[in-house]
Design a protein around this motif. Structure first.
Motif, PDB file in Angstrom:
ATOM      1  N   LYS A  84      96.585 -44.435  14.540  1.00  0.00           N
ATOM      2  CA  LYS A  84      95.874 -43.536  13.624  1.00  0.00           C
ATOM      3  C   LYS A  84      96.859 -42.645  12.871  1.00  0.00           C
ATOM      4  N   GLU A  85      97.933 -42.186  13.549  1.00  0.00           N
ATOM      5  CA  GLU A  85      98.967 -41.386  12.889  1.00  0.00           C
ATOM      6  C   GLU A  85      99.662 -42.207  11.805  1.00  0.00           C
ATOM      7  N   CYS A 144      99.751 -41.443   7.804  1.00  0.00           N
ATOM      8  CA  CYS A 144     101.028 -41.357   7.071  1.00  0.00           C
ATOM      9  C   CYS A 144     101.024 -42.312   5.880  1.00  0.00           C
ATOM     10  N   CYS A 145     100.500 -43.516   6.080  1.00  0.00           N
ATOM     11  CA  CYS A 145     100.432 -44.491   4.992  1.00  0.00           C
ATOM     12  C   CYS A 145      99.515 -44.006   3.878  1.00  0.00           C
ATOM     13  N   LEU A 146      98.388 -43.399   4.245  1.00  0.00           N
ATOM     14  CA  LEU A 146      97.460 -42.876   3.245  1.00  0.00           C
ATOM     15  C   LEU A 146      98.104 -41.784   2.396  1.00  0.00           C
ATOM     16  N   GLU A 147      99.010 -41.022   2.999  1.00  0.00           N
ATOM     17  CA  GLU A 147      99.657 -39.903   2.310  1.00  0.00           C
ATOM     18  C   GLU A 147     100.985 -40.303   1.664  1.00  0.00           C
ATOM     19  N   SER A 148     101.458 -41.513   1.890  1.00  0.00           N
ATOM     20  CA  SER A 148     102.779 -41.931   1.440  1.00  0.00           C
ATOM     21  C   SER A 148     102.799 -42.366  -0.021  1.00  0.00           C
ATOM     22  N   GLU A 149     103.668 -41.742  -0.804  1.00  0.00           N
ATOM     23  CA  GLU A 149     103.847 -42.169  -2.197  1.00  0.00           C
ATOM     24  C   GLU A 149     104.436 -43.581  -2.228  1.00  0.00           C
ATOM     25  N   PHE A 150     105.353 -43.877  -1.325  1.00  0.00           N
ATOM     26  CA  PHE A 150     105.956 -45.216  -1.279  1.00  0.00           C
ATOM     27  C   PHE A 150     104.892 -46.285  -1.053  1.00  0.00           C
ATOM     28  N   PRO A 197      93.310 -46.899   0.382  1.00  0.00           N
ATOM     29  CA  PRO A 197      92.609 -47.326   1.587  1.00  0.00           C
ATOM     30  C   PRO A 197      91.627 -48.464   1.355  1.00  0.00           C
ATOM     31  N   ASN A 198      91.170 -48.671   0.118  1.00  0.00           N
ATOM     32  CA  ASN A 198      90.225 -49.749  -0.163  1.00  0.00           C
ATOM     33  C   ASN A 198      90.853 -50.881  -0.970  1.00  0.00           C
ATOM     34  N   ALA A 199      92.180 -50.910  -1.053  1.00  0.00           N
ATOM     35  CA  ALA A 199      92.854 -51.912  -1.877  1.00  0.00           C
ATOM     36  C   ALA A 199      92.537 -53.328  -1.431  1.00  0.00           C
ATOM     37  N   ASN A 200      92.348 -53.530  -0.138  1.00  0.00           N
ATOM     38  CA  ASN A 200      92.068 -54.882   0.338  1.00  0.00           C
ATOM     39  C   ASN A 200      90.733 -55.398  -0.180  1.00  0.00           C
ATOM     40  N   ASP A 255      98.570 -61.871   0.404  1.00  0.00           N
ATOM     41  CA  ASP A 255      99.204 -60.814   1.173  1.00  0.00           C
ATOM     42  C   ASP A 255      98.224 -59.675   1.349  1.00  0.00           C
ATOM     43  N   VAL A 256      97.953 -59.314   2.586  1.00  0.00           N
ATOM     44  CA  VAL A 256      96.984 -58.282   2.892  1.00  0.00           C
ATOM     45  C   VAL A 256      97.662 -56.938   2.752  1.00  0.00           C
ATOM     46  N   PRO A 257      97.052 -55.977   2.051  1.00  0.00           N
ATOM     47  CA  PRO A 257      97.649 -54.642   1.923  1.00  0.00           C
ATOM     48  C   PRO A 257      97.883 -54.015   3.289  1.00  0.00           C
ATOM     49  N   ILE A 258      98.796 -53.053   3.306  1.00  0.00           N
ATOM     50  CA  ILE A 258      99.161 -52.443   4.570  1.00  0.00           C
ATOM     51  C   ILE A 258      97.993 -51.673   5.177  1.00  0.00           C
ATOM     52  N   LEU A 259      97.086 -51.178   4.354  1.00  0.00           N
ATOM     53  CA  LEU A 259      95.948 -50.406   4.859  1.00  0.00           C
ATOM     54  C   LEU A 259      94.733 -51.304   4.959  1.00  0.00           C
ATOM     55  N   VAL A 260      94.282 -51.513   6.166  1.00  0.00           N
ATOM     56  CA  VAL A 260      93.097 -52.350   6.370  1.00  0.00           C
ATOM     57  C   VAL A 260      92.041 -51.577   7.123  1.00  0.00           C
TER      58      VAL A 260
END
Length: 157
Positions: A88-89, A93-99, A142-145, A152-157
């Motif tokens: 969850k952390e 972090c991914c949700l808040e990451s500009e990268f 968060p809804n990119a998938n 290629d599946v986005p990092i946020l699933v």
């Protein structure tokens, strides 16, 4: 592919005795948890030995993935719960990451490490080598998938 399912290749692929990489990747995703869950297990090692099996290509369902992870932590509830907190952390972090929001994240992995004896554990995102910047104005979220049609599946699933 033929070793797994001799009927999967098309007549043309049989005649050529070859398939292209995107076709194989889609086939592999259907067999593994990639298509259903957005990730797959590549390998597991615990206490110096492999966990039960060395081929995870057909671990597909959530229950099968859960069993592999439970076997990995030897059903240690404390580590299991810590893994969940850490995941969850990482997601936050991914949700808040500009990268992450400005890059297509391809081929990354989550490395899980745990020692049931010392209760030490960790999870890290590794293998960013194939990541590439998205075109200007395009962002992952968060809804990119739901909107990106890509093998290629986005990092946020």
């Amino acid at each position: 592919m033929i070793d797994v399912d001799p009927h999967e290749p098309t007549a043309e692929e049989h005649a050529r005795r070859a398939i292209d990489k995107p076709r194989y990747m889609k086939f592999r995703e259907r067999l593994s948890s990639s298509l259903l869950l957005g990730f797959r297990i590549e390998g597991v090692k615990s206490s110096g030995t492999m966990i039960g099996r060395t081929d995870f290509k057909s671990v597909r369902l959530e229950a099968e993935v859960t069993k592999v992870l439970r076997d990995f932590v030897e059903s240690d509830r404390v580590i299991w719960e810590r893994f969940l907190v850490r995941l969850k952390e990482i997601r936050q972090c991914c949700l808040e990451s500009e990268f992450v929001s400005t890059h297509e994240i391809i081929g990354t992995s989550l490395l899980f490490a745990a020692d049931p004896i010392t209760q030490q554990f960790g999870i890290w995102i590794i293998d960013f080598g194939k990541s590439c910047r998205l075109p200007p104005g395009v962002e992952m979220g968060p809804n990119a998938n739901e909107i990106v049609e890509s093998p290629d599946v986005p990092i946020l699933v």
